[in-house]
Design an enzyme around this catalytic site. Sequence first.
Site, mmCIF file in Angstrom:
data_model
loop_
_atom_site.group_PDB
_atom_site.id
_atom_site.type_symbol
_atom_site.label_atom_id
_atom_site.label_comp_id
_atom_site.label_asym_id
_atom_site.label_seq_id
_atom_site.Cartn_x
_atom_site.Cartn_y
_atom_site.Cartn_z
ATOM 1 C CB THR A 198 -0.989 -0.010 1.180
ATOM 2 O OG1 THR A 198 -0.272 -0.264 2.399
ATOM 3 C CG2 THR A 198 -2.058 -1.067 0.989
ATOM 4 C CE LYS B 98 0.366 -3.346 3.379
ATOM 5 N NZ LYS B 98 -0.491 -2.456 4.263
ATOM 6 C CB THR C 219 -2.169 -1.328 8.792
ATOM 7 O OG1 THR C 219 -2.900 -1.599 7.606
ATOM 8 C CG2 THR C 219 -1.067 -0.385 8.490
ATOM 9 C CD GLU D 98 2.452 5.526 6.465
ATOM 10 O OE1 GLU D 98 1.627 4.959 5.734
ATOM 11 O OE2 GLU D 98 2.137 6.139 7.500
ATOM 12 C CG ASN E 257 -0.156 8.658 7.931
ATOM 13 O OD1 ASN E 257 -0.862 7.662 7.850
ATOM 14 N ND2 ASN E 257 1.144 8.608 8.150
ATOM 15 C CB SER F 212 -5.838 13.030 -1.694
ATOM 16 O OG SER F 212 -4.484 12.976 -1.324
#
Length: 409
Positions: free
Chosen positions: A156, A182, A193, A280, A404, A409
Amino acid sequence: MPVNLSSPQAADLHAVPGVRIGVAEAGVRKAHRKDLTVFLLDEGTSVAGVFTQNRFCAAPVQVCREHLAAGQGIRAMVVNTGNANAGTGADGLARARATCVALAGRLGLAPQQVLPFSTGVIMEPLPVERIEAGLPAAIADAQPGHWARAAEGIMTTDTLPKAFSTQVVIGGATVRITGISKGAGMIRPNMATMLGFLATDAVIAPELLQPLVRSLADGSFNRVTIDGDTSTNDSFVLMATHQAGHAPITSLDSSEGRALQAALLGVAQKLAQAIVRDGEGATKFITVRVEGGKTTAECRQVAYAIAHSPLVKTAFYASDPNLGRILAAVGYAGIEDLDQTRIELHLDDVHVATQGGRNPAYREEDGQRVMQQSEITVRVGLGRGEAHDTVWTCDLSHDYVSINADYRS
């Protein structure tokens, strides 16, 4: 950029006899990206899994638990990215089950022999019709050597696919182990997640698989954190195809059982650490080791207090040796009878604090030197006993907020 992590090479990943993998573009959320993966398992394969402890768990997690409990023998798995099918109520459960029905129908299986997995945006309906339309291509693509493709197909917000492989000799036979994972955000212990799939052709008593997968998770995916959030979809699955040809392993305490467990744990830890390295916005990979505790549980408690602290994580991002933040996290970790005069703190080879105060020999430029590294070890001594534990985390950067803020979007 991920911290000291590179994309896996297909040639480095061992095919596991009894497992075939196919990947397709189904347009689950975005067009022209690999987002649908199927695992096809030979008859007789044993499968076990552990899942999120978030009580608001996603529909596929609920269905996976049901199908594993049914005991009909798992023969296939289907994974979609782009949509988590979480926060979707009864409709989400129906859609997760419909995905199993669709794949089972094409393979001549019962729906209870299929496990579904989803990852992506929460509270949006799963586009089952797109998944169903993509299944023929995914099935046609299925090959034993498609682990690298699968690692890419389950991504993702990951910037790189994550896959590792090893071999170990057991009972004179070469046993193959390969896994993918992942995850990059919403990562906290009790998994996150994240999705992890680990396969081996070892011959092992099926009843040992569930305690084994739980032990592997506790030593790997339950030792990582990026942002302290526990997700709705995390799943870690272990598959054993029993095709290696050695005598069956009937005890994890046997020499063969210990050898297999060590090899599996090595791959699982690499997969878990890869998630942190690709966190991230991460720029640094941080090992937090707490020693001298009364129990491993309290060591882990202190380690997570440090690893979750936004003040600590932003200091690491800035390479700012504001190390009182680490001592503060130790103090509020929740050990009521902690004696602060016994606390020791090291950054790699730099002895920062001793007996609860600044080490007289510590120089701030030494702390800054370590904090400028891409990989850092924080070592805390509690002076309470012999227990120890380790957690892996990363820093917290401006990019984490941007990623995040823009995710939907």
